[in-house]
Design an enzyme around this catalytic site. Structure first.
Site, PDB file in Angstrom:
ATOM      1  N   GLU A  55      15.716 -10.870  39.369  1.00  0.00           N
ATOM      2  CA  GLU A  55      16.685  -9.820  38.819  1.00  0.00           C
ATOM      3  C   GLU A  55      16.746  -9.932  37.047  1.00  0.00           C
ATOM      4  O   GLU A  55      17.317 -11.421  36.796  1.00  0.00           O
ATOM      5  CB  GLU A  55      17.883  -9.660  39.199  1.00  0.00           C
ATOM      6  CG  GLU A  55      18.689  -8.302  39.076  1.00  0.00           C
ATOM      7  CD  GLU A  55      19.873  -8.347  39.796  1.00  0.00           C
ATOM      8  OE1 GLU A  55      20.528  -9.490  40.623  1.00  0.00           O
ATOM      9  OE2 GLU A  55      20.763  -7.352  39.774  1.00  0.00           O
ATOM     10  N   LYS A 125      17.902  -0.140  41.168  1.00  0.00           N
ATOM     11  CA  LYS A 125      18.699  -0.944  42.305  1.00  0.00           C
ATOM     12  C   LYS A 125      19.730   0.244  42.522  1.00  0.00           C
ATOM     13  O   LYS A 125      20.408   0.867  41.873  1.00  0.00           O
ATOM     14  CB  LYS A 125      19.555  -2.231  41.552  1.00  0.00           C
ATOM     15  CG  LYS A 125      20.290  -2.758  42.555  1.00  0.00           C
ATOM     16  CD  LYS A 125      21.042  -3.834  41.595  1.00  0.00           C
ATOM     17  CE  LYS A 125      21.795  -4.898  42.278  1.00  0.00           C
ATOM     18  NZ  LYS A 125      22.361  -6.069  41.806  1.00  0.00           N
ATOM     19  N   CYS A 158      18.761  -7.946  44.782  1.00  0.00           N
ATOM     20  CA  CYS A 158      19.721  -8.569  44.809  1.00  0.00           C
ATOM     21  C   CYS A 158      20.753  -8.013  45.849  1.00  0.00           C
ATOM     22  O   CYS A 158      20.331  -8.065  47.070  1.00  0.00           O
ATOM     23  CB  CYS A 158      20.650  -8.842  43.590  1.00  0.00           C
ATOM     24  SG  CYS A 158      21.529 -10.441  43.591  1.00  0.00           S
ATOM     25  N   VAL A 185      25.202 -14.640  43.184  1.00  0.00           N
ATOM     26  CA  VAL A 185      26.586 -15.245  43.030  1.00  0.00           C
ATOM     27  C   VAL A 185      27.339 -15.532  44.261  1.00  0.00           C
ATOM     28  O   VAL A 185      28.266 -16.353  44.297  1.00  0.00           O
ATOM     29  CB  VAL A 185      27.390 -14.701  41.678  1.00  0.00           C
ATOM     30  CG1 VAL A 185      26.697 -14.422  40.609  1.00  0.00           C
ATOM     31  CG2 VAL A 185      27.570 -13.236  42.496  1.00  0.00           C
TER      32      VAL A 185
HETATM   33  C1  ACM Z   1      23.917  -9.067  42.373  1.00  0.00           C
HETATM   34  O1  ACM Z   1      23.691  -8.059  42.801  1.00  0.00           O
HETATM   35  N1  ACM Z   1      23.426  -9.402  41.264  1.00  0.00           N
HETATM   36  C2  ACM Z   1      25.171 -10.138  42.734  1.00  0.00           C
END
Ligand code: ACM
Length: 284
Positions: A55, A125, A158, A185
């Site tokens: 990402e 996203k 992510c 994270v």
């Molecule tokens: C994330 O979605 N980059 C934690």
């Protein structure tokens, strides 16, 4: 023998072998040139059919204002699109990687899918994490599976992993593989992807980054451990948590198309949407 991707083999047992991989990089915030250079070096001897990058691999993650994120945004004709087209040409692979997408007055946390001929599409996203909600507009396009020469590739980014509906939707749309650029994270995703793949019988390539960013009030340490997860929950490749890394492995795509667990259970046909569809589709 049928050639689908340059390196894809189909043999008499009905296998459809394909080389898939990920790049785990260490982006420097805001330094596009350095971040392109790292990817170029990591891929210099690589040949594959599908490669996934993290990402936001070219910008870094921890913005301190919307204006800053906007200043690093690009459209589908920008330098990241050109760079990924070059990487596709040098590796022979379809490439999926994250970037900040600018479209009119909005910016999105997006991932583009690119071939040697240029951009095929872009996913925005849909589940934004933490302060991403301050910088980005949430994805406004439906989840989509790209059929590229008969191989079906879905994209999620992510934090989308924590909403099982994301991988489920891609699987029901027919994905063989989920390309999953990430800047993880939290420590849970790599284990969770075992379940996402097992319950949907799809492959997934989670491409994560390493390193730390301390900017504004935020301090993120990215967890590395990029992973290729198999349709049966097996972890086929796992990267270290602290090093830039690349891996390419061979998989048989046909295995993700066979949804039977045993002679009685088929994970696609045994679903009972009449009992849960309406609930899952309600917001509250
Ligand atoms: C994330 O979605 N980059 C934690």
């Amino acid at each position: 023998m049928i050639k689908i991707f340059p390196n894809v083999l189909s043999n008499s047992q009905g296998r459809l072998n394909m080389k898939i991989g990920y790049i785990q990089s260490s982006p420097l915030f805001g330094d596009k040139e350095q971040n392109f250079e790292e990817i170029k070096n990591l891929t210099s001897n690589i040949k594959a059919d599908l490669i996934v990058l993290p990402e936001l691999f070219v910008t870094g993650y921890t913005f301190i204002s919307k204006k800053e994120a906007e200043s690093l945004a690009e459209d589908l004709e920008g330098e990241t699109a050109q760079f990924l087209t070059d990487i596709s040409q040098s590796t022979g692979a379809i490439v999926v990687g994250g970037y900040i997408e600018k479209d009119r007055q909005k910016i999105y946390n997006s991932a583009m899918i690119v071939s040697k001929n240029g951009v095929i599409g872009s996913y925005r996203k849909i589940h934004l994490y933490f302060k991403e909600k301050m910088w980005f507009s949430p994805g406004d396009k439906p989840l989509k599976v790209y059929d590229i020469n008969g191989i079906k590739i879905g994209i999620m980014i992510c934090f989308d992993w924590i909403f099982p509906e994301t991988a489920r939707t891609l699987a029901i749309l027919g994905a063989d593989i989920i390309a999953h650029p990430a800047n993880l994270v939290l420590p849970y995703c790599q284990s969770a992807m075992v379940t996402r793949c097992l319950e949907n019988r799809v492959y997934a390539i989670t491409s994560n980054r390493i390193g730390e960013e301390i900017r504004g009030d935020d301090h993120f340490k990215f967890t590395g451990k990029s992973q290729i997860t198999s349709y049966n929950g097996e972890i086929l490749s796992s990267a270290p948590n602290d090093k830039s890394f690349i891996d390419v492995i061979e998989i048989d795509i046909q295995k993700a198309r066979y949804k039977k667990l045993n002679e009685f259970n088929d994970l696609r046909n045994d679903r009972r949407p009449e009992f849960y569809n309406s609930i899952v589709n309600q917001k509250k």
